[in-house]
Motif scaffolding. Sequence first.
Motif, PDB file in Angstrom:
ATOM      1  N   SER A   1     -18.345  81.514 -26.791  1.00  0.00           N
ATOM      2  CA  SER A   1     -16.918  81.454 -26.468  1.00  0.00           C
ATOM      3  C   SER A   1     -16.067  81.513 -27.728  1.00  0.00           C
ATOM      4  CB  SER A   1     -16.601  80.171 -25.685  1.00  0.00           C
ATOM      5  OG  SER A   1     -17.259  80.160 -24.446  1.00  0.00           O
ATOM      6  N   ARG A   2     -16.473  80.777 -28.766  1.00  0.00           N
ATOM      7  CA  ARG A   2     -15.730  80.803 -30.031  1.00  0.00           C
ATOM      8  C   ARG A   2     -15.745  82.197 -30.646  1.00  0.00           C
ATOM      9  NH1 ARG A   2     -14.961  76.426 -33.170  1.00  0.00           N
ATOM     10  NH2 ARG A   2     -13.528  77.900 -34.172  1.00  0.00           N
ATOM     11  N   PHE A   3     -16.909  82.835 -30.642  1.00  0.00           N
ATOM     12  CA  PHE A   3     -17.023  84.168 -31.229  1.00  0.00           C
ATOM     13  C   PHE A   3     -16.204  85.189 -30.451  1.00  0.00           C
ATOM     14  CE2 PHE A   3     -21.443  83.515 -33.413  1.00  0.00           C
ATOM     15  CZ  PHE A   3     -20.837  82.648 -34.313  1.00  0.00           C
TER      16      PHE A   3
ATOM     17  N   ALA B   1     -12.736  85.270 -31.755  1.00  0.00           N
ATOM     18  CA  ALA B   1     -12.565  85.253 -33.216  1.00  0.00           C
ATOM     19  C   ALA B   1     -12.414  86.638 -33.833  1.00  0.00           C
ATOM     20  CB  ALA B   1     -13.741  84.527 -33.870  1.00  0.00           C
ATOM     21  N   ASP B   2     -12.557  87.694 -33.043  1.00  0.00           N
ATOM     22  CA  ASP B   2     -12.421  89.061 -33.550  1.00  0.00           C
ATOM     23  C   ASP B   2     -13.363  89.314 -34.726  1.00  0.00           C
ATOM     24  OD1 ASP B   2     -11.379  91.652 -33.598  1.00  0.00           O
ATOM     25  OD2 ASP B   2      -9.865  91.138 -35.081  1.00  0.00           O
ATOM     26  N   LEU B   3     -14.616  88.926 -34.556  1.00  0.00           N
ATOM     27  CA  LEU B   3     -15.625  89.129 -35.590  1.00  0.00           C
ATOM     28  C   LEU B   3     -16.156  90.559 -35.545  1.00  0.00           C
ATOM     29  CD1 LEU B   3     -17.715  85.843 -35.179  1.00  0.00           C
ATOM     30  CD2 LEU B   3     -15.864  86.293 -36.800  1.00  0.00           C
TER      31      LEU B   3
ATOM     32  N   ARG C   1     -15.974  84.827 -42.435  1.00  0.00           N
ATOM     33  CA  ARG C   1     -16.553  86.101 -41.997  1.00  0.00           C
ATOM     34  C   ARG C   1     -17.859  86.415 -42.709  1.00  0.00           C
ATOM     35  NH1 ARG C   1     -12.888  88.935 -38.776  1.00  0.00           N
ATOM     36  NH2 ARG C   1     -11.479  87.366 -37.920  1.00  0.00           N
ATOM     37  N   GLU C   2     -18.617  85.372 -43.001  1.00  0.00           N
ATOM     38  CA  GLU C   2     -19.925  85.598 -43.636  1.00  0.00           C
ATOM     39  C   GLU C   2     -20.893  86.163 -42.610  1.00  0.00           C
ATOM     40  OE1 GLU C   2     -21.891  82.753 -45.998  1.00  0.00           O
ATOM     41  OE2 GLU C   2     -20.071  82.069 -47.021  1.00  0.00           O
ATOM     42  N   PRO C   3     -21.594  87.249 -42.933  1.00  0.00           N
ATOM     43  CA  PRO C   3     -22.598  87.779 -42.015  1.00  0.00           C
ATOM     44  C   PRO C   3     -23.670  86.731 -41.712  1.00  0.00           C
ATOM     45  CG  PRO C   3     -22.105  89.369 -43.723  1.00  0.00           C
ATOM     46  CD  PRO C   3     -21.440  88.083 -44.130  1.00  0.00           C
ATOM     47  N   LEU C   4     -24.141  86.756 -40.484  1.00  0.00           N
ATOM     48  CA  LEU C   4     -25.093  85.749 -40.024  1.00  0.00           C
ATOM     49  C   LEU C   4     -26.350  85.642 -40.897  1.00  0.00           C
ATOM     50  CD1 LEU C   4     -25.975  83.645 -37.964  1.00  0.00           C
ATOM     51  CD2 LEU C   4     -26.758  85.507 -36.481  1.00  0.00           C
ATOM     52  N   PRO C   5     -26.976  86.748 -41.336  1.00  0.00           N
ATOM     53  CA  PRO C   5     -28.182  86.609 -42.165  1.00  0.00           C
ATOM     54  C   PRO C   5     -27.961  85.797 -43.435  1.00  0.00           C
ATOM     55  CG  PRO C   5     -28.038  88.831 -41.317  1.00  0.00           C
ATOM     56  CD  PRO C   5     -26.735  88.168 -40.989  1.00  0.00           C
TER      57      PRO C   5
ATOM     58  N   ALA D   1     -21.127  89.463 -29.321  1.00  0.00           N
ATOM     59  CA  ALA D   1     -20.920  88.028 -29.533  1.00  0.00           C
ATOM     60  C   ALA D   1     -22.050  87.189 -28.950  1.00  0.00           C
ATOM     61  CB  ALA D   1     -19.585  87.610 -28.919  1.00  0.00           C
ATOM     62  N   TRP D   2     -22.607  87.594 -27.809  1.00  0.00           N
ATOM     63  CA  TRP D   2     -23.668  86.791 -27.189  1.00  0.00           C
ATOM     64  C   TRP D   2     -24.923  86.760 -28.062  1.00  0.00           C
ATOM     65  CZ3 TRP D   2     -24.427  83.055 -23.910  1.00  0.00           C
ATOM     66  CH2 TRP D   2     -25.734  82.767 -23.489  1.00  0.00           C
TER      67      TRP D   2
END
Length: 304
Positions: free
Chosen positions: A23-25, A28-30, A85-89, A39-40
């Motif tokens: 929901s947050r993502f 957030a316009d990521l 906006r740090e990439p997940l990895p 986002a999921w």
Amino acid sequence: MSNQQTAVRDLSTIKDFIRWTFSRFQHADLFYGHGTDNAWDEAVQLVMGALKLPLDFDRDMLDCALTHNEKKRLLRLIHTRITKREPLPYLLGEAWFMGLPFKVTKDTLIPRSPILSLLENEFTPWLTRYPLHILDMCTGSGCLGIAAAMVFEDAQVDLSDISDAALAVAEHNIQRHQVEDRVQAIHSDMFKALAGKQYDLIICNPPYVDAQDFKNAPPEFHNEPELALTSGEDGLDFTHDFLSQVALYLQDDGILVYEVGNTETALQAAYPDVPFMWIELEQGGNGVFILTKEQLSDLLQERN
């Protein structure tokens, strides 16, 4: 009460955090493009990765309650992903490439090269014989070269990069995948430390993003090392220098596999007479070409 305090109080289970993170993502316009594309999936990978749980974790166990410290860690990662906006990895310190886990840091690009699909097919039909010596230049985390060592189990592989920090990560991944007997990391400014070496296969995912594309890129890309992304106004500074030398480092029947992404058009305009073999990639992507030693030797003679 802060949003974080409320979340710590109201969220309890793994499933709660996946749903809440999604929901947050969503709001957030990521940008998604460093391992996921929505986002999921990003929410699932963040929560499961942070908890060191496999993605195929027993669904019945998703109702397990989290500890207070686990909740705080998840909330910190979610906040950083959204606000910085740090990439997940980078947040997890790990990325997957060709089914293998690789350590990544902000000193390395996040593995995503479309060269992967060619590597999985052993570069057929372009590679005419088994490569005993392979170079992965601009190696970063070492993912392409180490994956090549996994595919070609009798090959010796050199990983080269100009960044000492990136090479330290590559060294970690060499040890992690137990290929230190066949893979070595070499600090080199292009070919300067590789004098006298010749290879059956050279792979290169160099900096090639042009200035305008980099300026317009989503913030997530600006968290990656600019040294590994950009190369002059048109993105071709590195490539011009590289193409003027690489023939000297290939065996007679060797090939070069090279990625230039969206700079493909500018490269073709700069070298209208070079017979680039642009590859149709099974998993999508563009801007990967192959040239033979003979073709590169012709280019070298023309430039001289």
